[in-house]
Design an enzyme around this catalytic site. Structure first.
Site, PDB file in Angstrom:
ATOM      1  N   GLY A   1       0.850  -1.185   0.000  1.00  0.00           N
ATOM      2  CA  GLY A   1       0.000   0.000   0.000  1.00  0.00           C
ATOM      3  C   GLY A   1       0.882   1.229   0.000  1.00  0.00           C
ATOM      4  O   GLY A   1       2.113   1.142  -0.088  1.00  0.00           O
ATOM      5  N   LEU A   2       0.252   2.392   0.131  1.00  0.00           N
ATOM      6  CA  LEU A   2       0.998   3.652   0.100  1.00  0.00           C
ATOM      7  C   LEU A   2       0.997   4.306   1.464  1.00  0.00           C
ATOM      8  O   LEU A   2      -0.056   4.652   2.006  1.00  0.00           O
ATOM      9  CB  LEU A   2       0.379   4.613  -0.921  1.00  0.00           C
ATOM     10  CG  LEU A   2       1.054   5.992  -1.021  1.00  0.00           C
ATOM     11  CD1 LEU A   2       2.475   5.855  -1.568  1.00  0.00           C
ATOM     12  CD2 LEU A   2       0.237   6.945  -1.878  1.00  0.00           C
ATOM     13  N   GLY A   3       2.192   4.481   2.027  1.00  0.00           N
ATOM     14  CA  GLY A   3       2.345   5.304   3.205  1.00  0.00           C
ATOM     15  C   GLY A   3       2.481   6.752   2.783  1.00  0.00           C
ATOM     16  O   GLY A   3       3.233   7.060   1.851  1.00  0.00           O
TER      17      GLY A   3
ATOM     18  N   TYR B   1      -0.023  13.576  10.748  1.00  0.00           N
ATOM     19  CA  TYR B   1       0.710  13.925   9.524  1.00  0.00           C
ATOM     20  C   TYR B   1       0.251  15.265   8.957  1.00  0.00           C
ATOM     21  O   TYR B   1       0.974  15.886   8.176  1.00  0.00           O
ATOM     22  CB  TYR B   1       0.513  12.867   8.432  1.00  0.00           C
ATOM     23  CG  TYR B   1       0.979  11.477   8.752  1.00  0.00           C
ATOM     24  CD1 TYR B   1       1.762  11.190   9.864  1.00  0.00           C
ATOM     25  CD2 TYR B   1       0.620  10.413   7.918  1.00  0.00           C
ATOM     26  CE1 TYR B   1       2.164   9.899  10.149  1.00  0.00           C
ATOM     27  CE2 TYR B   1       1.024   9.118   8.193  1.00  0.00           C
ATOM     28  CZ  TYR B   1       1.788   8.867   9.309  1.00  0.00           C
ATOM     29  OH  TYR B   1       2.180   7.577   9.572  1.00  0.00           O
TER      30      TYR B   1
END
Length: 258
Positions: free
Chosen positions: A7-9, A36
């Site tokens: 997946g994408l962090g 974040y």
């Protein structure tokens, strides 16, 4: 919880374009966090991808995390709703306790999260940066294992006992920072395996992590080239000997200690 190997962090991503590009090239798991400060950016990327691609919202797992000051029982629901609004989604597929610190009280926080599952705002309750005692307590309070445990895992740092716990209880481990912030390029066994396969140390690090059931990964990438390369790394098959060689690396380089 069913998640793809890669997946994408999104920590540090402040432009929606990489998120939209990730979805267009095949990513189906996006990970962010309130701390974040980019949930709205990730949401813009999701919206762009859904508008321009043959992609349905239910095809994408959207995950975020509640920071330590969001974890009091009466703060959980408002924080989750704010995150969903910023992400532009009706429901969060996966919502984590980011760290078991601050206002975290398992007897109060976890039932508050569970109520959001009952209400349909959250698909699954996850935990992040937990130790064994924290995990055992979460299982006791929830009456079931978490949907996933997110933890730092790369060739220079991981805790095998956390993987054993996940296997015993039947939940996923989501490995963050699988490329060790680029340090995998300097790990000799990783480089040697990469050379043998004609690939990159980054690809080997991802393949090594995903070879460890039940691990999935969320490497960060911003360019289409790197997004595609990380996604393709899941197809790289390492031998048992290659995995063992990387396992044997002397490791104590934790990037995100308490």
């Amino acid at each position: 919880m069913d998640l793809p190997p890669v997946g994408l962090g999104t920590m540090g991503i402040d432009d929606p374009d990489p998120v939209a590009t990730a979805l267009s090239v095949g990513y189906r798991h996006l990970d962010t966090a309130r701390i974040y400060g980019n949930e709205a950016v990730v949401g813009e990327g999701i919206a762009a991808a859904l508008a321009g691609e043959e992609l349905d919202r239910e095809d994408v797992t959207v995950a975020t995390k509640l920071w330590t000051d969001d974890l009091a029982a009466d703060a959980v629901a408002p924080a989750a709703r704010e995150s969903a609004d910023r992400l532009g989604v009706d429901a969060l597929d996966l919502l984590y306790v980011h760290r078991p610190r601050g206002d975290y009280d398992p007897e109060a926080t976890l039932p508050a999260l569970d109520r959001l599952v009952d209400e349909g705002l959250v698909g699954g309750v996850g935990v992040s940066n937990f130790e064994l005692a924290d995990l055992d307590r979460a299982v006791d309070v929830l009456g079931r294992p978490p949907a996933a445990h997110q933890t730092e895992l790369h060739p220079l740092f991981y805790k095998s006992e956390l993987l054993d716990h996940a296997r015993e209880h039947g939940y996923l481990v989501v490995a963050y920072s699988p490329l060790a912030g680029g340090r995998v390029r300097d790990v000799d066994p990783v480089v040697e395996v990469a050379d043998a396969h004609g690939t990159t140390p980054e690809a080997v690090a991802i393949a090594w992590a995903t070879a460890k059931e039940p691990v999935v990964t969320i490497p960060k990438a911003s360019t289409e080239e790197h997004l595609r390369a990380n996604l393709a790394a899941a197809d790289l098959e390492l031998t048992d000997a290659e995995v063992a060689a990387i396992d044997a690396v002397e490791r104590e380089e934790e990037l995100f200690p308490e």
